[in-house]
Design an enzyme around this catalytic site. Structure first.
Site, PDB file in Angstrom:
ATOM      1  N   ASP A   1      77.051  71.383  16.458  1.00 24.36           N
ATOM      2  CA  ASP A   1      78.424  71.530  16.943  1.00 24.36           C
ATOM      3  C   ASP A   1      78.279  71.410  18.463  1.00 24.36           C
ATOM      4  O   ASP A   1      77.267  70.860  18.927  1.00 24.36           O
ATOM      5  CB  ASP A   1      79.018  72.884  16.500  1.00 24.36           C
ATOM      6  CG  ASP A   1      80.544  72.940  16.664  1.00 24.36           C
ATOM      7  OD1 ASP A   1      81.251  72.422  15.790  1.00 24.36           O
ATOM      8  OD2 ASP A   1      81.036  73.477  17.683  1.00 24.36           O
TER       9      ASP A   1
ATOM     10  N   LYS B   1      79.617  79.134   9.790  1.00 23.10           N
ATOM     11  CA  LYS B   1      79.469  78.662  11.174  1.00 23.10           C
ATOM     12  C   LYS B   1      78.561  79.630  11.904  1.00 23.10           C
ATOM     13  O   LYS B   1      78.471  80.799  11.524  1.00 23.10           O
ATOM     14  CB  LYS B   1      80.836  78.633  11.871  1.00 23.10           C
ATOM     15  CG  LYS B   1      80.902  77.666  13.026  1.00 23.10           C
ATOM     16  CD  LYS B   1      81.320  76.294  12.566  1.00 23.10           C
ATOM     17  CE  LYS B   1      81.273  75.265  13.655  1.00 23.10           C
ATOM     18  NZ  LYS B   1      81.909  74.015  13.225  1.00 23.10           N
TER      19      LYS B   1
END
Ligand code: GLU
Length: 443
Positions: free
Chosen positions: A165, A125
């Protein structure tokens, strides 16, 4: 002290200022107890100690110039958490709350989520504390170019494949991809969520929201309930929320409330997909605009969106948005199912209440895995230099979501926690990664 508790304590000691990361680790590790009892070899191999420590954390400066010619500096990061089953895969988040603790919690969740998809992708991430709100298109472009000017050396189609995201959608992925290509000369699938004309996959935009609804549909059908006629509340109005709305409408349900960071709208007639999509995706405006098109709807600020009677609740905004008091309201009003569209949107206290009150609960790492699963399908198409039709991708997505549900529910049963999809999803996701780590030696 148990192996699990010992590792949780070490994580707390080592990461004292990262409450979201500690929360995610505690939730996963505590549910793994039954699996560790059956696999004592994992302790000797230090699997838990290894799995809670990112393989690599990259922190970097992102200087960019605003429209007034002033230089601004943000902090960029990419956490390459676990590559046991495939290249690191996971989104990039642009939001002022981003710091390593948030990215570590998301990266940690991503390991198990990606494993559950059944596709060969590891967990990672990234993101930045850059606030995209109110920025011009050119400022967004300059930021993305600067971000990639550092990130490019750490990623590639076979090493680490970022995606969107919160705060990162098609526009940002386009700028990041253009800069990667310019620096490296490689026209490869280094990012997913790309535009359709340059390697993007059909149905990727819709995938997380559609996947969430496919999962919830399968889960409630197992208990003889149906989406047809169901009253649904969806928090958020970003990519996940919008396409969950569309799929709920297609399957005969009615969404009576949605929100953004300023407030929420409530409309007992059911929220219209095309209008919401236009306001949020095209015009990038506040949700209160909805009243201009549907004056009978109400707009509310400063109150919980979970206050209306509903059958199904889909938190699709952000972490820890649905708290104990919200869970109490939902339960009191007869809500029978909750599906997490965002990552960790329900607090541990809320989850506990749902489980105690027999509310069906679909944890995010299972229920929202459709986005990253379709990203993995985009990677496959890029490697083949080929593209599937919308129907082909959508059918694969649906199969994947149904398999994730069955796998989680079956695993929960096998480990003595029938109907507990938190335990089922965590154990199923974990076992595959743990076994890959054992097979690969001391990695
Ligand atoms: N950010 C999304 C997630 O949490 C998508 C990640 C991806 O497609 O790589 O799963």
């Amino acid at each position: 002290m148990s192996y699990v508790q010992d590792v949780i304590n070490k994580v707390k000691e080592r990461n004292p200022h990262e409450p979201e990361f500690i929360q995610a680790v505690t939730e996963v590790l505590e549910s793994l107890e039954p699996a560790l009892e059956r696999h004592p070899e994992y302790e000797q191999a230090g699997i838990l100690e290894r799995i809670v420590e990112p393989e690599r954390q990259i922190l970097f400066r992102v200087p960019w110039m605003d429209d007034n010619g002033k230089v601004q500096v943000n902090r960029g990061m990419r956490i390459q958490f676990n590559s046991a089953i495939g290249p690191y895969k996971g989104g990039l988040r642009l939001h002022p709350t981003v710091y390593p603790g948030i990215i570590k919690f998301l990266g940690f969740e991503q390991i198990f989520k990606n494993s559950l998809t059944g596709l060969p992708i590891g967990g990672g991430k990234g993101g930045s504390d850059f606030d995209p709100k109110g920025k011009s298109d050119l400022e967004i472009m300059r930021f993305c170019q600067s971000f990639m000017t550092e990130l490019y050396r750490h990623v590639s189609a076979d090493i680490d494949v970022p995606a969107g995201d919160i705060g990162v959608g098609g526009r940002e992925i386009g700028y990041l991809f253009g800069q990667y290509k310019r620096i490296t000369g490689l026209n490869e699938g280094v990012l997913t969520g790309k535009g359709l004309s340059y390697g993007g996959s059909l149905a990727r935009t819709e995938a997380t929201g559609y996947g969430l609804v496919y999962f919830v549909d399968e889960m409630i059908q197992d208990k003889n309930k149906s989406l047809n006629g169901a009253r649904v509340i969806i928090s958020g109005s970003g990519n996940v929320a919008i396409y969950a709305l569309q799929k709920i409408n297609q399957l005969g349900g009615k969404v009576i409330a949605m929100s953004d960071s300023t407030g929420h709208i409530h409309d007992e007639n059911g929220i219209d997909f095309a209008t919401m999509q236009k306001i949020k995706e095209v015009e990038r405006k506040r949700i209160s605009e909805y009243l201009k098109y549907f004056p009978q709807a109400e707009y509310v600020e400063g109150e919980s969106i979970w206050r209306y009677p509903c059958d199904i609740a889909l938190p699709c905004a952000t972490q820890n948005e649905l708290k104990q008091a919200d869970a109490e309201m939902l339960i009191a009003h007869g809500c029978y199912a909750v599906g997490e569209g965002a990552n960790m949107p329900c607090t541990p206290e809320a989850v506990k209440l749902f489980q105690e009150n027999k509310v069906m609960f679909a944890p995010g790492k299972a229920a929202n895995a459709g986005g990253v699963a379709t990203s993995a399908l985009e990677m496959s198409q890029n490697s083949m230099r080929y593209s599937w039709t919308f129907e082909e991708v959508d059918a694969k997505l649906k199969n994947i979501m149904v398999s994730i549900y069955r796998n989680a529910s079956q695993t929960a049963k096998e480990y003595g926690h029938e109907d507990n999809l938190v335990v089922g999803a965590n154990i199923a996701g974990f076992l595959k990664v743990a076994n890959a780590m054992v097979s690969q030696g001391l990695v």
